[in-house]
Scaffold this active site. Structure first.
Site, short mmCIF file in Angstrom:
data_model
loop_
_atom_site.label_atom_id
_atom_site.label_comp_id
_atom_site.label_asym_id
_atom_site.label_seq_id
_atom_site.Cartn_x
_atom_site.Cartn_y
_atom_site.Cartn_z
CG ASP A 1 -9.53 4.81 5.56
OD1 ASP A 1 -10.00 3.78 6.07
OD2 ASP A 1 -8.36 4.92 5.17
CG ASP B 1 -8.42 2.64 9.53
OD1 ASP B 1 -8.67 1.53 9.02
OD2 ASP B 1 -7.85 3.55 8.92
CG HIS C 1 -8.78 1.98 1.61
ND1 HIS C 1 -7.51 1.55 1.37
CD2 HIS C 1 -8.78 2.44 2.89
CE1 HIS C 1 -6.76 1.72 2.45
NE2 HIS C 1 -7.52 2.26 3.38
CD GLU D 1 -4.78 -1.35 2.06
OE1 GLU D 1 -3.60 -1.47 2.46
OE2 GLU D 1 -5.72 -1.11 2.84
CG HIS E 1 -6.34 -4.30 5.14
ND1 HIS E 1 -5.46 -3.26 4.97
CD2 HIS E 1 -5.57 -5.41 5.31
CE1 HIS E 1 -4.23 -3.71 5.03
NE2 HIS E 1 -4.27 -5.01 5.22
CE LYS F 1 -6.46 5.95 2.56
NZ LYS F 1 -5.65 5.99 3.77
CD1 TRP G 1 -2.55 1.88 0.47
CD2 TRP G 1 -1.32 2.43 2.27
NE1 TRP G 1 -2.88 3.16 0.84
CE2 TRP G 1 -2.14 3.52 1.93
CE3 TRP G 1 -0.45 2.54 3.35
CZ2 TRP G 1 -2.13 4.72 2.65
CZ3 TRP G 1 -0.42 3.74 4.06
CH2 TRP G 1 -1.27 4.80 3.71
CG ASP H 1 -5.73 -1.47 8.19
OD1 ASP H 1 -5.14 -1.02 9.20
OD2 ASP H 1 -5.65 -0.94 7.07
CG ASP I 1 -8.92 -0.75 4.32
OD1 ASP I 1 -10.01 -0.27 4.65
OD2 ASP I 1 -7.91 -0.68 5.04
C1 RNT Z 1 -4.08 2.86 4.94
C2 RNT Z 1 -4.19 1.41 4.63
C3 RNT Z 1 -3.09 0.54 5.15
C4 RNT Z 1 -2.65 0.92 6.55
C5 RNT Z 1 -1.71 -0.07 7.18
C6 RNT Z 1 -1.08 0.47 8.42
O1 RNT Z 1 -5.20 3.57 4.64
O2 RNT Z 1 -5.42 0.93 5.04
O3 RNT Z 1 -3.47 -0.77 5.06
O4 RNT Z 1 -3.75 1.08 7.39
O5 RNT Z 1 -0.79 -0.48 6.26
ZN ZN Z 2 -5.79 -1.16 4.94
#
Ligand code: RNT
Ligand code: ZN
Length: 417
Positions: free
Chosen positions: A292, A294, A260, A224, A284, A226, A183, A324, A257
């Protein structure tokens, strides 16, 4: 009623709708989730003193975050002691462990810098997954793998290559394939003048990274995507289309993810498209709130729908499942335990659905019946099945696990000042 009696009663209730509860438990037993090490220390790692960069952010300053490899390992142990099943640990390259006085920059990382993690994993029978760290570093103040400055771009190419070697070392040592996720945070705050330049450079960098020789049965490489980051609101180089097309063309694994995408898009709807074209998928699992953000994974509709899609697509053996998120406002061990258990519960809920019957209802256009059944099943006794699963693993079935975490907080975490 004791747990066994509750389980037997639940088994009969589910049997009436054609669900085999024992088979569901057996399946859940075999699902391993990769627990992200970075919840334990707010993505700080051990190789860099500066701030977290890359357009990601932890918020909160709950006391007790892990400051050393030993503290992080202790906290992971505490979390795993409350999560049923055998899982994996997902490491980032910035969690390298150096000897006293030793230091290696990201492009010079070697397997030996992760030997302590391998020992940790071996002793506990865990697999390891890996991630190059293309943020929180002096060379990551702007673009990384898409940088027009060749020195910076090739620094990150060497870093990702080093990470493939480390991933291969993990797989060899542990006998479990390693999933390595690339990523990059690269993007722009405002409307770019040139969108294709950075993407072509990223493509070239990926080609260079993957040109090294590695065992594809041991290391699965993913990219990954985003849609935006903090300070990268207008454009990301590794957009969804870019990442999907790149992995498709190069035999890699797409990583989705669920924080994202545009806010009304859902990953649960994308999984079946992936399996129409790919053999593998990586996820993720996280919880975006308005952005985003988290947050810790809850047992919510989208997590359950993701789990349902994995079951209906027969994708369990083909999906690299990881969490994640990084919430620094609550007890970090509790954050791990809760998210892991919630994803397991979502998978169990999906395994306890009469999915074949539902498919038939859809195909015969019996939509009223499908809707009614999908709703009524929600209050079936999944808790009794979950309790049985936890007890089988000698784990607390309910929120009493929090008392154990609180004890750990007063004995250990609160002393970290
Ligand atoms: C960031 C991504 C990525 C990170 C990690 C720490 O938006 O989701 O995966 O969260 O690599
Ligand atoms: Zn991620």
């Amino acid at each position: 009623m004791d747990t066994q009696a509750r389980y037997e009663s639940a088994r009969n209730i589910y049997k009436r709708i054609g669900v085999d509860v024992d088979a569901a438990i057996d399946e859940l037993e075999n699902i391993s989730i990769s627990m992200h090490c970075w919840q334990g220390d707010d993505v700080t790692g051990f190789d860099y003193d500066g701030p977290l960069t890359g357009g990601i952010q932890t918020t909160g300053n709950y006391p007790g975050k892990a400051r050393t490899p030993q503290e992080l390992m202790d906290d992971i142990d505490k979390a795993l002691s409350l999560i049923p099943g055998k899982h994996k640990i997902n490491l980032h390259a910035n969690y390298a462990i150096f000897e006293e006085g030793e230091f290696a920059d990201r492009d010079a990382l070697k397997p030996k810098h992760f030997a302590k993690w391998v020992t940790f994993a071996k002793e506990r029978g865990l697999g390891l997954d890996f991630n190059p760290t293309l943020f929180s570093h002096e060379n990551a103040n702007g673009l990384t793998l898409s940088n027009p400055d060749e020195e910076i771009r090739t620094f990150w190419v060497r870093h990702a290559q080093a990470c493939i070697r480390i991933s291969e070392y993990f797989a060899t040592e542990l006998g479990v394939p390693c999933f390595m996720n690339i990523w990059i945070p690269d993007g722009f705050k405002d409307i770019p003048a040139d969108r294709i330049g950075p993407r072509l450079r990223f493509k070239k960098s990926l080609d260079e990274i993957l040109a090294i020789d590695y065992d594809k049965a041991k290391v699965y490489v993913g990219v990954e995507s985003k849609v935006f980051g903090i300070g990268y609101e207008a454009y990301t180089v590794g957009s969804s289309e870019f990442s999907l097309l790149y992995v498709k063309e190069n035999g890699l694994v797409p990583l989705m993810d669920n924080g994202h995408y545009h806010p009304t898009e859902v990953v649960s709807d994308k999984i079946s498209t992936i399996f129409a074209f790919f053999d593998h998928l990586a996820l993720h699992v996280t919880r975006p709130m308005r952005w985003d953000s988290d947050h810790v994974v809850r047992f919510d509709d989208e997590t359950r729908e993701i789990a349902k899609e994995l079951i209906v697509n027969d994708a369990l053996g083909k999906t690299f499942l990881s969490l994640d998120y990084f919430d620094a406002s609550i007890n970090r061990v509790a954050a791990w335990v809760l998210g892991m258990r919630n994803l397991q519960k979502a998978l169990l809920a999906a395994l306890l659905l009469p999915n074949n019957e539902y498919k038939k209802l859809q195909d015969s256009e019996s939509f009223t019946e499908l809707l009614v059944k999908q709703e009524e099943v929600k209050t079936y006794p999944i808790g009794d099945v979950w309790a049985y699963f936890c007890e089988k693993h000698d784990m607390p079935a309910t929120e009493v696990w929090l008392d154990i975490v609180k004890q750990y907080e007063s004995d250990v975490l609160s002393k970290r000042i």
